[in-house]
Design a protein around this motif. Structure first.
Motif, PDB file in Angstrom:
ATOM      1  N   LEU A  37       0.824  -1.206   0.000  1.00  0.00           N
ATOM      2  CA  LEU A  37       0.000   0.000   0.000  1.00  0.00           C
ATOM      3  C   LEU A  37       0.859   1.256   0.000  1.00  0.00           C
ATOM      4  N   ARG A  38       2.008   1.203   0.657  1.00  0.00           N
ATOM      5  CA  ARG A  38       2.920   2.352   0.629  1.00  0.00           C
ATOM      6  C   ARG A  38       3.338   2.647  -0.812  1.00  0.00           C
ATOM      7  N   GLY A  39       3.646   1.599  -1.589  1.00  0.00           N
ATOM      8  CA  GLY A  39       4.027   1.808  -2.984  1.00  0.00           C
ATOM      9  C   GLY A  39       2.878   2.333  -3.835  1.00  0.00           C
ATOM     10  N   LEU A  40       1.688   1.792  -3.624  1.00  0.00           N
ATOM     11  CA  LEU A  40       0.536   2.231  -4.413  1.00  0.00           C
ATOM     12  C   LEU A  40       0.103   3.650  -4.048  1.00  0.00           C
ATOM     13  N   ALA A  41       0.492   4.133  -2.870  1.00  0.00           N
ATOM     14  CA  ALA A  41       0.133   5.493  -2.467  1.00  0.00           C
ATOM     15  C   ALA A  41       0.730   6.538  -3.399  1.00  0.00           C
ATOM     16  N   VAL A  96       8.169   4.268   6.484  1.00  0.00           N
ATOM     17  CA  VAL A  96       7.190   5.203   5.944  1.00  0.00           C
ATOM     18  C   VAL A  96       5.832   4.501   5.826  1.00  0.00           C
ATOM     19  N   THR A  97       4.781   5.125   6.343  1.00  0.00           N
ATOM     20  CA  THR A  97       3.447   4.558   6.263  1.00  0.00           C
ATOM     21  C   THR A  97       2.777   4.987   4.957  1.00  0.00           C
ATOM     22  N   PRO A  98       1.693   4.308   4.558  1.00  0.00           N
ATOM     23  CA  PRO A  98       1.008   4.710   3.318  1.00  0.00           C
ATOM     24  C   PRO A  98       0.543   6.158   3.313  1.00  0.00           C
ATOM     25  N   ALA A 131       1.682   9.063   0.623  1.00  0.00           N
ATOM     26  CA  ALA A 131       0.759   9.892  -0.159  1.00  0.00           C
ATOM     27  C   ALA A 131       1.022  11.374   0.088  1.00  0.00           C
ATOM     28  N   ALA A 132       1.353  11.724   1.328  1.00  0.00           N
ATOM     29  CA  ALA A 132       1.640  13.116   1.659  1.00  0.00           C
ATOM     30  C   ALA A 132       2.907  13.585   0.963  1.00  0.00           C
ATOM     31  N   TRP A 133       3.957  12.765   0.990  1.00  0.00           N
ATOM     32  CA  TRP A 133       5.216  13.146   0.333  1.00  0.00           C
ATOM     33  C   TRP A 133       5.005  13.314  -1.173  1.00  0.00           C
ATOM     34  N   VAL A 179      -5.628  10.396  -2.625  1.00  0.00           N
ATOM     35  CA  VAL A 179      -5.089   9.194  -1.984  1.00  0.00           C
ATOM     36  C   VAL A 179      -4.901   9.446  -0.492  1.00  0.00           C
ATOM     37  N   MET A 180      -4.339  10.592  -0.158  1.00  0.00           N
ATOM     38  CA  MET A 180      -4.100  10.898   1.246  1.00  0.00           C
ATOM     39  C   MET A 180      -5.408  11.018   2.016  1.00  0.00           C
ATOM     40  N   ALA A 181      -6.427  11.593   1.386  1.00  0.00           N
ATOM     41  CA  ALA A 181      -7.716  11.742   2.049  1.00  0.00           C
ATOM     42  C   ALA A 181      -8.298  10.382   2.428  1.00  0.00           C
TER      43      ALA A 181
END
Length: 509
Positions: free
Chosen positions: A380-384, A412-414, A418-420, A426-428
């Motif tokens: 999920l981190r990668g898909l973010a 790093v979390t998902p 997404a934030a980075w 996605v972040m929402a």
């Protein structure tokens, strides 16, 4: 100075006595168990030896929040320069170090002589006359350290020329003056992960000063510095990559080809293959076909890799290229392998995740995360970083894939990813799942810090909107550390942060 940029430096400058009082208040609040005080100490721990904290430790935190390494250095600067000027100089140093050119421009517009007598800053600002005069008085400045960098590193890493292209010839003249007095063209500083970041890397991959990079190579800089070739694949142009390869850089063992796959850059991959890059070497962190699936590379790229000899059946962390492509939703790789008669059986968990990638779901079905091969760690981190896969992300979360698990490599979390990346939709989604917004990753970044870093450093890409992401974070109640607000480098983000902090003082820590 524009009105927006000026918001970065608004507010009265505290006195040394004010700062001492702030340290006393922080000490008292910390002892009382105040959450905000505890967070300030956790973000900037004064020491890690387990001893009881004393007043000096809280003075240290107050100093570091203002960009100074220690309280004695802050006090000395204030006594010799005046606190207001000392604070501005320190902010200028930090802005130049991190490439925050709007901040540099605003500071110098307000105080044009701010860098006078500071040799490292004069090099970074390509102040040819100032550098020449300083070296005439003291040639050893060329080889001494000025803060965390030597003079040639201040010059090489500086992005000031991007705002002032007319200064690029001056950067070459300054480099010549420094080298003539003993500066090392292969000098390097230590990166966050302990890696060596050379002057060549700074000039080419950070400052994007191709002329200076070429000059360094002409005067003995090694093209095989361990970082430049890899990062030259992310510049959005082939010029830097071509320059390094023409000067003999060796792609083997650099992961440069994998980095080119991150951007589906056919030209970069073709160049690297033509200069000896090998596929599926043991030193690579992931085989090329698996990387192509992870990054959503197109059919042309997949065919290029297969024709160059990528192994279509080699497993990585117990998963075949075909199975990985099915789970990631990489139709280009799936179709290319099926056209060659190559398939592989999927486990129950993989089959469910493949259905999610294809837009098909099985109501009421759940996966067992413990049964997944390690290839899917951090999925999920990668898909973010792939806003086109938001529907797949939602389906995987519905299947029971942990939505807040940190990546096993850098923590790093998902939602941080997404934030980075700066993808608000996605972040929402991850924010709606109520993740741990206080999590600190292996880089020392909180959710807010990770977003602010990405806003200044993420490669240009369609759909990025860090300002929208910031507003989402603020609405979700993210804590606002004073230091983060003071050091933000984008004026538009700084304005929003300051306005929100004034309207919501309870979020400020």
């Amino acid at each position: 100075m524009t009105e927006d940029t000026g918001m970065l430096f608004s507010g009265p400058t505290p006195s040394i006595d004010d700062l001492r009082r702030e340290a006393r208040r922080l000490h008292k609040s910390y002892d009382a168990g105040d959450r905000g005080a505890r967070q300030r100490l956790s973000e900037l721990p004064p020491r890690g030896d387990g001893r009881e904290l004393k007043r000096a430790d809280f003075l240290q935190v107050v100093a570091r929040e203002r960009g100074f390494e220690s309280w004695p250095k802050l006090k000395l600067a204030a006594e010799t320069q005046g606190l207001d000027r000392a604070a501005k100089i320190q902010r200028l140093k930090i802005a130049l170090f991190h490439g925050q050119m709007p901040v540099v421009q605003a500071l110098l517009a307000e105080t044009p002589d701010l860098a006078d007598g500071l040799f490292g800053l004069q090099c970074a600002l390509a102040d040819l006359s100032g550098v020449r005069a300083a070296l005439a008085q003291n040639p050893r400045l060329a080889t001494e350290r000025h803060g965390p960098r030597s003079a040639i590193l201040h010059l090489a890493f500086s992005r000031w020329h991007q705002l002032h292209p007319d200064l690029r010839p001056a950067t070459l003249e300054i480099a010549a003056l420094l080298v003539a007095r003993g500066a090392d063209v292969n000098d390097a500083q230590e990166g966050a992960g302990g890696e060596k970041l050379s002057a060549l890397y700074g000039a080419l991959c950070v400052a994007r000063n191709l002329d200076l990079a070429r000059w360094l190579l002409d005067h003995g800089a090694s093209p095989d510095d361990g970082e430049s070739l890899y990062h030259s694949a992310e510049l959005g142009t082939l010029d830097g990559l071509k320059l390094l390869l023409e000067r003999g850089a060796k792609p083997q063992g650099t992961n440069a080809l994998l980095r080119a796959l991150d951007f589906n850059d056919h030209g970069a991959v073709e160049l690297l293959l033509a200069h000896g890059a090998t596929l599926d070497e043991e030193a690579q962190t992931i085989p090329a076909l698996h990387q192509a699936a992870r990054r959503g590379c197109d059919r042309r790229m997949v065919e290029l890799l297969l024709e160059a000899g990528a192994d279509p059946v080699r497993e990585w962390r117990w998963v075949s290229p075909y199975g990985y492509a099915r789970v990631l939703g990489s139709r280009a790789l799936v179709e290319a392998l099926e056209a060659r008669g190559i398939t592989a059986a999927l486990s129950r968990e993989e089959a469910l995740m493949a259905e999610a990638a294809e837009g098909r779901g099985t109501p009421g079905a759940y996966i067992d995360p413990e049964a997944l091969p390690p290839a899917y760690d951090g999925l999920l981190r990668g898909l973010a970083g792939r806003p086109d896969r938001l529907a797949q992300i939602k389906a995987l979360v519905s299947l029971g894939l942990p939505y807040d698990a940190p990546d096993g490599v850098d923590g790093v979390t998902p939602v941080q990813a997404a934030a980075w990346e700066g993808y608000p939709k996605v972040m929402a989604h991850f924010l709606d799942l109520r993740p741990d917004m206080s999590h600190v990753n292996a880089f020392g970044g909180t959710l807010l810090g990770t977003l602010l870093h990405g806003a200044e450093n993420a490669p240009k890409a369609e759909g990025r909107d860090h300002l929208a992401c910031l507003k989402l974070l603020l609405e979700h109640g993210v804590a606002l550390p004073r230091k983060a607000m003071a050091l933000v480098g984008r004026p538009d983000l700084a304005v929003v942060l300051q306005g929100w902090a004034e309207a919501h003082p309870g979020q400020v820590v």
